[in-house]
Scaffold this active site. Structure first.
Site, PDB file in Angstrom:
ATOM      1  N   ASP A  13      10.231 -23.268 -21.785  1.00 52.53           N
ATOM      2  CA  ASP A  13       9.275 -22.210 -21.439  1.00 52.53           C
ATOM      3  C   ASP A  13       7.859 -22.695 -21.727  1.00 52.53           C
ATOM      4  O   ASP A  13       7.656 -23.554 -22.582  1.00 52.53           O
ATOM      5  CB  ASP A  13       9.472 -20.963 -22.322  1.00 52.53           C
ATOM      6  CG  ASP A  13      10.865 -20.416 -22.257  1.00 52.53           C
ATOM      7  OD1 ASP A  13      11.536 -20.641 -21.240  1.00 52.53           O
ATOM      8  OD2 ASP A  13      11.272 -19.776 -23.251  1.00 52.53           O
TER       9      ASP A  13
HETATM   10  N1  URA Z   1      15.504 -21.406 -24.983  1.00 55.79           N
HETATM   11  C1  URA Z   1      14.416 -20.664 -24.744  1.00 55.79           C
HETATM   12  O1  URA Z   1      14.430 -19.451 -24.909  1.00 55.79           O
HETATM   13  N2  URA Z   1      13.310 -21.266 -24.292  1.00 55.79           N
HETATM   14  C2  URA Z   1      13.222 -22.594 -24.097  1.00 55.79           C
HETATM   15  O2  URA Z   1      12.162 -23.088 -23.706  1.00 55.79           O
HETATM   16  C3  URA Z   1      14.351 -23.372 -24.368  1.00 55.79           C
HETATM   17  C4  URA Z   1      15.481 -22.752 -24.805  1.00 55.79           C
END
Ligand code: URA
Length: 233
Positions: free
Chosen positions: A102
């Site tokens: 993310d």
């Molecule tokens: N899980 C998440 O919630 N975000 C990420 O970026 C990776 C794993």
């Protein structure tokens, strides 16, 4: 492969631009001899403006992703590709991120142009561990590790339960979580499912591969043994 196609595929320019560079004589072998389009020179012996070429097809690299960057080739915000040489986003086959982090997640992000390798890394079948350091809004309650390890946790709008995951509490509001799959916003949704909220998320490790001394925003190529080692984890 003809030189024009090779260089265009590596993102050095359009075929027309690359043809012009070849005519200008800036594409040479290691001794400085000017190369023509039909040269049979090995990739590692070709120079562009006196510099070795970018790695050939089959490249795998890692980036220490800072927060605030999006894992996409096209988006409105800052893109992880902006942290790599510009040519890398023009490569064919495309240099893809191996899964996604993310925008607000930092840490170890792999890129490759090898589709088969990419699928083997992200497939839960190959059991490549993804290890996250999590900082939470509220103290852990003690029941979370067992729920995550159960293999029964069902996230909203998912059809199958999550595979067992390992959680180790490292502080009142911090934990290390090891996953073998990568569903959408998985870590954030897992902690939401147990009544908490992820404040900060960092991927520290994949298989045996760690960031080492790679600083945020920096990247490096993986060695062949690191690349193969990831699939033997
Ligand atoms: N899980 C998440 O919630 N975000 C990420 O970026 C990776 C794993």
């Amino acid at each position: 492969m003809r030189l024009i196609k090779l260089l265009a595929n590596l993102g050095y320019g359009s075929r027309k631009e690359v043809q012009k560079y070849i005519r200008m004589g800036i594409v040479t072998d290691a001794e400085g001899n000017v190369l023509k389009d039909d040269a049979k020179t090995a990739h590692e012996d070709i120079r562009f403006n006196e510099r070795p070429l970018d790695p050939a097809h089959g490249v795998v690299l890692m980036l220490n992703k800072p927060t605030g960057y999006v894992c996409s080739l096209k988006d409105t915000g800052k893109l992880v590709y902006e942290l790599l040489p510009h040519r890398f986003s023009e490569r064919k086959p495309v240099l893809s991120t191996v899964g996604r982090l993310d925008s607000e997640t930092s840490g170890l992000l792999l890129f490759t142009d090898d589709g088969d390798y990419l699928h083997r890394i992200i497939s839960p079948k190959n059991h490549v561990a993804k290890i996250y350091e999590v900082t939470l809004a509220r103290p852990l309650e003690g029941h979370e590790a067992a729920i995550f390890a159960s293999g029964e946790l069902m996230l909203e709008s998912e059809k199958t339960p999550l595979k067992p995951a390992t959680m180790e509490q490292t502080g009142e509001k911090t934990a290390r979580l090891t996953l073998y799959e990568g569903r959408y916003h998985q870590v954030r949704r897992m902690f939401a499912a147990v009544g908490n909220h992820v404040e900060a998320l960092h991927r520290a490790q994949m298989g045996d591969l760690t960031l080492g001394d790679l600083r945020p925003g920096k990247w490096r190529l993986l060695t062949a043994s690191e690349r193969d080692g990831l699939l033997q984890g």
